[in-house]
Design an enzyme around this catalytic site. Structure first.
Site, PDB file in Angstrom:
ATOM      1  N   ASP A  82       0.842  -1.196   0.000  1.00  0.00           N
ATOM      2  CA  ASP A  82       0.000   0.000   0.000  1.00  0.00           C
ATOM      3  C   ASP A  82       0.883   1.254   0.000  1.00  0.00           C
ATOM      4  O   ASP A  82       1.760   1.396   0.854  1.00  0.00           O
ATOM      5  CB  ASP A  82      -0.904  -0.040   1.252  1.00  0.00           C
ATOM      6  CG  ASP A  82      -1.980   1.023   1.223  1.00  0.00           C
ATOM      7  OD1 ASP A  82      -2.334   1.482   0.123  1.00  0.00           O
ATOM      8  OD2 ASP A  82      -2.480   1.382   2.308  1.00  0.00           O
ATOM      9  N   HIS A 180      -6.836  10.843   4.029  1.00  0.00           N
ATOM     10  CA  HIS A 180      -6.422   9.784   4.951  1.00  0.00           C
ATOM     11  C   HIS A 180      -6.581  10.216   6.408  1.00  0.00           C
ATOM     12  O   HIS A 180      -6.214  11.334   6.756  1.00  0.00           O
ATOM     13  CB  HIS A 180      -4.959   9.413   4.710  1.00  0.00           C
ATOM     14  CG  HIS A 180      -4.713   8.795   3.365  1.00  0.00           C
ATOM     15  ND1 HIS A 180      -4.212   9.507   2.299  1.00  0.00           N
ATOM     16  CD2 HIS A 180      -4.894   7.536   2.923  1.00  0.00           C
ATOM     17  CE1 HIS A 180      -4.105   8.698   1.252  1.00  0.00           C
ATOM     18  NE2 HIS A 180      -4.512   7.495   1.593  1.00  0.00           N
ATOM     19  N   GLY A 181      -7.082   9.316   7.222  1.00  0.00           N
ATOM     20  CA  GLY A 181      -7.238   9.609   8.651  1.00  0.00           C
ATOM     21  C   GLY A 181      -8.533  10.365   8.912  1.00  0.00           C
ATOM     22  O   GLY A 181      -9.368  10.514   8.009  1.00  0.00           O
ATOM     23  N   GLY A 209      -8.741   6.505   1.887  1.00  0.00           N
ATOM     24  CA  GLY A 209      -9.281   7.369   2.943  1.00  0.00           C
ATOM     25  C   GLY A 209     -10.706   7.041   3.323  1.00  0.00           C
ATOM     26  O   GLY A 209     -11.552   7.926   3.463  1.00  0.00           O
ATOM     27  N   GLY A 210     -10.989   5.750   3.541  1.00  0.00           N
ATOM     28  CA  GLY A 210     -12.355   5.332   3.883  1.00  0.00           C
ATOM     29  C   GLY A 210     -12.807   5.792   5.264  1.00  0.00           C
ATOM     30  O   GLY A 210     -14.000   6.040   5.485  1.00  0.00           O
ATOM     31  N   THR A 233      -7.645   3.727   9.437  1.00  0.00           N
ATOM     32  CA  THR A 233      -7.487   4.449  10.710  1.00  0.00           C
ATOM     33  C   THR A 233      -8.544   4.103  11.762  1.00  0.00           C
ATOM     34  O   THR A 233      -8.209   3.918  12.942  1.00  0.00           O
ATOM     35  CB  THR A 233      -7.496   5.976  10.459  1.00  0.00           C
ATOM     36  OG1 THR A 233      -6.466   6.271   9.513  1.00  0.00           O
ATOM     37  CG2 THR A 233      -7.226   6.752  11.735  1.00  0.00           C
TER      38      THR A 233
HETATM   39  P1  13P Z   1      -7.971   5.668   6.207  1.00  0.00           P
HETATM   40  O1  13P Z   1      -6.913   5.409   7.225  1.00  0.00           O
HETATM   41  O2  13P Z   1      -8.407   7.086   6.164  1.00  0.00           O
HETATM   42  O3  13P Z   1      -9.134   4.728   6.360  1.00  0.00           O
HETATM   43  O4  13P Z   1      -7.325   5.425   4.781  1.00  0.00           O
HETATM   44  C1  13P Z   1      -6.641   4.240   4.540  1.00  0.00           C
HETATM   45  C2  13P Z   1      -5.970   4.245   3.225  1.00  0.00           C
HETATM   46  O5  13P Z   1      -6.371   4.918   2.300  1.00  0.00           O
HETATM   47  C3  13P Z   1      -4.794   3.368   3.097  1.00  0.00           C
HETATM   48  O6  13P Z   1      -4.254   3.379   1.820  1.00  0.00           O
END
Ligand code: 13P
Length: 282
Positions: A82, A180-181, A209-210, A233
């Site tokens: 990733d 992200h986060g 960035g879910g 996250t």
């Molecule tokens: P989050 O940590 O915001 O869920 O994003 C994860 C991500 O996109 C890892 O590539």
């Protein structure tokens, strides 16, 4: 089943309008939590190893652990790098049995991003490994108010066809309002931009960035063309909360505390498989 490139599963998700998740894992308890959920829900899944951790000496062993556990299920499981920070790292993990890699040149000038992605694609495809790249740049949630919310870093749709054609990439991560986060402010997704990109190319599209998005936002993004969703996250935060709670009990053993990691992963993954439509696809 052994670990497999997720290409077929994500292509099927594109045709049938659901999304395959990538969950970042860092150690054994988290991997077991994902295994619990994917086995119960029969949901094809990508185990993600985040670039800084893939550069550590124990990455090869962690990859072997995921590969072994994938053999214990007939649900398709991928092992993916990733945010691969360099071409070299992407090439190195091919030797560790990764089945998919993300090369992240999203901070580079366009031509450099294209040239580096091409190098990764050439080597990865020769090894039967799928490649994701990022066009535009998905930033950090704590800078959302000053960046993502204002469209900074968003994917320019005018570059999408050329990027896909010239790189030969299998999956494309795009920036259209996620970060992200945890978000500083309310996340707003530019679904018109997503739909336009979907019309221009026929590769599966990826949303990073879910964390912090609502079920409605996930469903809307999938309906508009997202086929793979990265999520990390919130799971990590829940795991830390669970561990703090367990550790507050004076009689808590190391096992009681570690159980909080597994529980957080299995809980979040199970829920997200239902939201993303991945459950019962295997
Ligand atoms: P989050 O940590 O915001 O869920 O994003 C994860 C991500 O996109 C890892 O590539």
């Amino acid at each position: 089943m052994t670990v497999v490139s997720i290409s077929n599963e994500v292509t099927k998700a594109m045709q049938e309008r659901y999304a395959v998740p990538l969950f970042d894992v860092f150690e054994m308890n988290g991997i077991e939590g994902v295994m619990d959920a994917l086995t119960e829900k029969r949901a094809p899944t990508i185990f993600g190893i985040y670039s800084p951790y893939a550069a550590l000496p124990n990455c090869r062993a962690l990859a072997a652990y995921v590969r072994c556990r994938a053999e214990d299920t007939d649900v398709p499981v991928s092992l993916m790098l990733d945010h691969g920070a360099s071409v070299e790292l992407c090439l190195e993990v091919l030797g560790y049995g990764f089945t998919d890699v993300m090369y992240d040149g999203s901070n580079l000038p366009l031509e450099e991003n294209i040239a580096n992605t091409r190098r990764v694609v050439a080597a990865a495809h020769a090894a039967g490994v799928g490649v994701e790249a990022e066009l535009g740049h998905v930033g950090m949630g704590d800078q959302y108010d000053s960046e993502g919310r204002r469209g900074i870093g968003f994917t320019d749709p005018a570059n999408v066809e050329r990027f896909v054609e010239q790189t030969g990439v299998d999956f494309l991560a795009i920036a259209f309002g996620t970060a992200h986060g945890f978000y500083n402010g309310e996340p707003h997704l530019d679904l018109d931009l997503l739909s336009e990109i979907r019309r221009r190319v026929d590769v599966p599209l990826v949303m990073h960035g879910g964390t912090g998005l609502s079920d409605e936002q996930f469903r809307a993004a999938i309906a508009a063309g997202i086929n793979k969703i990265n999520f990390a996250t919130s799971i990590m935060n829940s795991a830390a909360d669970n561990m703090r709670l367990a550790a507050a009990k004076p009689e808590a053993s190391m096992f009681d505390i570690h159980a909080g990691i597994r529980a957080a992963y299995s809980h979040w993954c199970s829920d997200l498989y239902e939201t993303f439509g991945t459950a019962r696809r295997a």
